[in-house]
Design a protein around this motif. Structure first.
Motif, PDB file in Angstrom:
ATOM      1  N   ALA A  44       0.861  -1.180   0.000  1.00 17.25           N
ATOM      2  CA  ALA A  44       0.000   0.000   0.000  1.00 17.25           C
ATOM      3  C   ALA A  44       0.891   1.220   0.000  1.00 17.25           C
ATOM      4  O   ALA A  44       2.111   1.111   0.045  1.00 17.25           O
ATOM      5  CB  ALA A  44      -0.914  -0.009   1.230  1.00 17.25           C
ATOM      6  N   SER A  45       0.270   2.362  -0.024  1.00 18.42           N
ATOM      7  CA  SER A  45       1.020   3.607  -0.002  1.00 18.42           C
ATOM      8  C   SER A  45       1.187   4.059   1.449  1.00 18.42           C
ATOM      9  O   SER A  45       0.228   4.467   2.095  1.00 18.42           O
ATOM     10  CB  SER A  45       0.261   4.664  -0.805  1.00 18.42           C
ATOM     11  OG  SER A  45       0.924   5.899  -0.721  1.00 18.42           O
ATOM     12  N   TYR A  46       2.406   3.931   1.974  1.00 17.45           N
ATOM     13  CA  TYR A  46       2.728   4.361   3.326  1.00 17.45           C
ATOM     14  C   TYR A  46       3.779   5.453   3.230  1.00 17.45           C
ATOM     15  O   TYR A  46       4.720   5.346   2.452  1.00 17.45           O
ATOM     16  CB  TYR A  46       3.310   3.215   4.153  1.00 17.45           C
ATOM     17  CG  TYR A  46       2.371   2.040   4.342  1.00 17.45           C
ATOM     18  CD1 TYR A  46       1.381   2.089   5.303  1.00 17.45           C
ATOM     19  CD2 TYR A  46       2.492   0.897   3.569  1.00 17.45           C
ATOM     20  CE1 TYR A  46       0.517   1.018   5.490  1.00 17.45           C
ATOM     21  CE2 TYR A  46       1.640  -0.176   3.746  1.00 17.45           C
ATOM     22  CZ  TYR A  46       0.653  -0.107   4.703  1.00 17.45           C
ATOM     23  OH  TYR A  46      -0.191  -1.159   4.886  1.00 17.45           O
ATOM     24  N   ARG A  47       3.636   6.484   4.059  1.00 14.89           N
ATOM     25  CA  ARG A  47       4.629   7.550   4.097  1.00 14.89           C
ATOM     26  C   ARG A  47       5.084   7.736   5.541  1.00 14.89           C
ATOM     27  O   ARG A  47       4.250   7.898   6.440  1.00 14.89           O
ATOM     28  CB  ARG A  47       4.038   8.845   3.562  1.00 14.89           C
ATOM     29  CG  ARG A  47       5.119   9.899   3.296  1.00 14.89           C
ATOM     30  CD  ARG A  47       4.552  11.082   2.589  1.00 14.89           C
ATOM     31  NE  ARG A  47       4.196  12.036   3.634  1.00 14.89           N
ATOM     32  CZ  ARG A  47       3.339  13.011   3.495  1.00 14.89           C
ATOM     33  NH1 ARG A  47       2.701  13.182   2.364  1.00 14.89           N
ATOM     34  NH2 ARG A  47       3.070  13.828   4.478  1.00 14.89           N
ATOM     35  N   PHE A  48       6.393   7.706   5.770  1.00 10.82           N
ATOM     36  CA  PHE A  48       6.922   7.875   7.120  1.00 10.82           C
ATOM     37  C   PHE A  48       6.434   9.198   7.695  1.00 10.82           C
ATOM     38  O   PHE A  48       6.453  10.223   7.034  1.00 10.82           O
ATOM     39  CB  PHE A  48       8.459   7.851   7.096  1.00 10.82           C
ATOM     40  CG  PHE A  48       9.063   8.158   8.430  1.00 10.82           C
ATOM     41  CD1 PHE A  48       9.089   7.205   9.435  1.00 10.82           C
ATOM     42  CD2 PHE A  48       9.591   9.410   8.694  1.00 10.82           C
ATOM     43  CE1 PHE A  48       9.634   7.495  10.675  1.00 10.82           C
ATOM     44  CE2 PHE A  48      10.140   9.708   9.930  1.00 10.82           C
ATOM     45  CZ  PHE A  48      10.165   8.746  10.920  1.00 10.82           C
TER      46      PHE A  48
END
Length: 108
Positions: A4-8
């Motif tokens: 999936a699209s994960y952003r820190f």
């Protein structure tokens, strides 16, 4: 975790020590710092008497990841703290992945 699209977003660290510039949440009975004001995006969490936050968040560090669809990101995960809104415009939940704690956060 699923693809999936994960952003820190930040690293959350429980502490018992007073931190510079911490802010108090009456809702959760919790002191926290703003990770956006630190070089390495660290958020310190310190419980006040009567803290309503799940004890696991005060015992283990976590990595916060921003997601576009929180419900989808939580599908099939070991949810240890179900979704809640610590402030307007933000919904978060915590999952355990092989003993490591992740905060999944959705910003409106």
């Amino acid at each position: 975790m699923k693809t999936a699209s994960y952003r820190f977003n930040h690293v959350g660290v429980p502490t018992k020590e007073v931190q510079q510039n911490e802010v108090y949440s009456e809702q959760m009975k919790l002191y926290s710092t703003n990770p956006d004001t630190t070089e390495y995006k660290i958020e310190y969490l310190r419980a006040a008497p009567g803290c309503t936050l799940n004890h696991i968040l005060l015992e283990k560090p976590h990595v916060s990841l921003q997601v576009e669809d929180l419900a989808k990101a939580l599908e099939g995960e070991n949810v240890v703290v179900p979704p809640f809104s610590p402030m307007p415009g933000r919904t978060i939940a915590f999952i355990d992945v092989n003993g490591f704690l992740f905060e999944l956060a959705h910003y409106e």
